[in-house]
Design an enzyme around this catalytic site. Sequence first.
Site, PDB file in Angstrom:
ATOM      1  N   VAL A 201       0.871  -1.186   0.000  1.00  0.00           N
ATOM      2  CA  VAL A 201       0.000   0.000   0.000  1.00  0.00           C
ATOM      3  C   VAL A 201       0.906   1.233   0.000  1.00  0.00           C
ATOM      4  O   VAL A 201       1.733   1.381   0.895  1.00  0.00           O
ATOM      5  CB  VAL A 201      -0.875   0.039   1.278  1.00  0.00           C
ATOM      6  CG1 VAL A 201      -1.705   1.327   1.319  1.00  0.00           C
ATOM      7  CG2 VAL A 201      -1.783  -1.180   1.383  1.00  0.00           C
ATOM      8  N   HIS A 202       0.792   2.056  -1.012  1.00  0.00           N
ATOM      9  CA  HIS A 202       1.601   3.280  -0.983  1.00  0.00           C
ATOM     10  C   HIS A 202       1.019   4.446  -1.781  1.00  0.00           C
ATOM     11  O   HIS A 202       1.543   5.551  -1.733  1.00  0.00           O
ATOM     12  CB  HIS A 202       3.021   3.011  -1.484  1.00  0.00           C
ATOM     13  CG  HIS A 202       3.120   2.951  -2.989  1.00  0.00           C
ATOM     14  ND1 HIS A 202       2.600   1.917  -3.709  1.00  0.00           N
ATOM     15  CD2 HIS A 202       3.642   3.809  -3.887  1.00  0.00           C
ATOM     16  CE1 HIS A 202       2.817   2.129  -4.993  1.00  0.00           C
ATOM     17  NE2 HIS A 202       3.438   3.277  -5.134  1.00  0.00           N
ATOM     18  N   ARG A 203      -0.067   4.216  -2.539  1.00  0.00           N
ATOM     19  CA  ARG A 203      -0.614   5.302  -3.373  1.00  0.00           C
ATOM     20  C   ARG A 203      -1.070   6.459  -2.497  1.00  0.00           C
ATOM     21  O   ARG A 203      -1.770   6.252  -1.506  1.00  0.00           O
ATOM     22  CB  ARG A 203      -1.843   4.836  -4.163  1.00  0.00           C
ATOM     23  CG  ARG A 203      -1.623   3.974  -5.350  1.00  0.00           C
ATOM     24  CD  ARG A 203      -1.705   4.718  -6.680  1.00  0.00           C
ATOM     25  NE  ARG A 203      -0.409   5.136  -7.130  1.00  0.00           N
ATOM     26  CZ  ARG A 203       0.550   4.319  -7.590  1.00  0.00           C
ATOM     27  NH1 ARG A 203       0.374   3.041  -7.683  1.00  0.00           N
ATOM     28  NH2 ARG A 203       1.700   4.815  -7.956  1.00  0.00           N
ATOM     29  N   ARG A 236       6.451   5.993   2.961  1.00  0.00           N
ATOM     30  CA  ARG A 236       5.351   6.977   3.050  1.00  0.00           C
ATOM     31  C   ARG A 236       4.209   6.431   3.912  1.00  0.00           C
ATOM     32  O   ARG A 236       3.652   7.124   4.762  1.00  0.00           O
ATOM     33  CB  ARG A 236       4.827   7.314   1.659  1.00  0.00           C
ATOM     34  CG  ARG A 236       3.630   8.262   1.714  1.00  0.00           C
ATOM     35  CD  ARG A 236       2.799   8.197   0.458  1.00  0.00           C
ATOM     36  NE  ARG A 236       3.482   8.861  -0.645  1.00  0.00           N
ATOM     37  CZ  ARG A 236       3.316   8.530  -1.928  1.00  0.00           C
ATOM     38  NH1 ARG A 236       2.524   7.535  -2.256  1.00  0.00           N
ATOM     39  NH2 ARG A 236       3.938   9.188  -2.875  1.00  0.00           N
TER      40      ARG A 236
END
Length: 359
Positions: A201-203, A236
Site C-alpha cells: 500500500v503506498h498510493r 510513506r
Amino acid sequence: MKIVTVIGARPQFIKAAVVSRAIAQHPDMQEIIVHTGQHFDENMSDIFFEEMQIPKPDYNLHINGLGHGAMTGQMLEKIEAVLLEEKPDWVLVYGDTNSTLAGALAACKLHINVAHVEAGLRSFNTNMPEEINRILTDRISNLLLCPTETAIRNLEQEGFGNFGCKVENIGDVMQDAALFYAPRAKRPAQAVPEDFILCTVHRAENTDDNRKLQNLFGALEQISAQTTVVLPLHPRTRKKLESAHYDFGNSRICFIEPVGYLEMVWLLSHCRMVMTDSGGLQKEAYFFKKFCLTLREETEWVELVENGVNRLVGTDRDTITAAAAQCLAQPANMTENQLYGNGHAGEKVVEMVYNYRKS
Ligand code: UDP
C-alpha cells in the site's frame, strides 16, 4: 549514440535494469544515468542498483522530500544542466513520476529527443499526480513506447496520430524483468510465514486520506486473522500510520521493511494471492499466476480485470474482506501469461531508439 536515462523511483530502477542491460549490449550506444534522488533509502534505491546490476548513476541530484512543485522544479533545473553538459541524442524516461515529467520537459525544451517507456497508460483519474505526469510526458515525447494495445488505443483516442510522434506497442519491460530475475529469486532475510497473502500500500490517494487508510488497514487486520498478510511497508505509508498512532505492537499483519526485487520475486512466487494499490505489482501478480485484489477504484491495467485475474475492490472494509475470503476459498483459474509481450521489450526499446526516423 548517447542516451541520458532519467530515473528516481523504485519501479523505474526495475524497468531501467532491463533496458540498461540491452543498451550495454549495443556497440554504438552509450548510457548516462541520472538519478534524481526521489527514492534514496538503501532499501528503496541502492539495493536495486546492486542486485539488478544497474550501472552506478553518473549523476545523483539528491532531490527528495519536497512538495510536487519544488521537487519537479528543482529536477527540471538540474536535469537541464546535465543535458547541456552531456548533449545526448536521446533522453529516456520511465513511467509516471515527477522524475519522468522533469526529464521529458528538460529534454524537450532543449530539442533533445524523448523516449517514454510505459507510454499511453491512463487511469482517467486526474486526482492522481501520476496521471498528470503521464499525460504531459506523453505529449512531449517523440517515441511513445507502449506496453499494451490498451495504451495504444488511449493515445489514438487522444489524437496522438496528429502530433508527429511515433507510437509503438513493444510489450512491457516488467515482463522482461520478471522472466530474467525469477530464477535468481531470494528468500527474504526477514521472517515470513509459510502461508501468506502479499500486500503493498503506498498510493497517495490511499495513504493521504485517513479514512481510507483506516478502512484498508482494518480490512488487512481482519484478513490476517485467517491468513497472514505480509506487507513490505513503504516509507510513506509507515509515516502516515505512525502519525495516525497505528498499533504496530498488536497488529496481526506481518510488516516487513521494503525488500529488494529478488526477495519480492520470491514473495510473489510463494504467496497465495496479492493485494495492492501498486501499478507494477498488479502485473507481477499475473506474471507469477497469482490473483490480485486491487485496492483502488480504477486501474491502468484494465486487461487484467477484463481477463478475470484482477478485481478492483477500492478501500471499503467489507468489500475487501469479502473479496479476500472468496479468493482464498475459491482460487481463481489463472490464464496463460501473454498480455504483456514476450520478455523482449528491453531490446525493443533499444531498437526503436536506435532506428528512429522522424515521421
Ligand atoms: N517492490 C519491491 N520491493 C518492495 C515493494 C515493491 O521490489 O518492497 C517492487 C515491485 O515488485 C514492483 C515495483 O517495486 O516491481 C513496484 O513499485 P511501486 O509499487 O513502488 O510503484 P508503482 O508500480 O505503483 O508505480
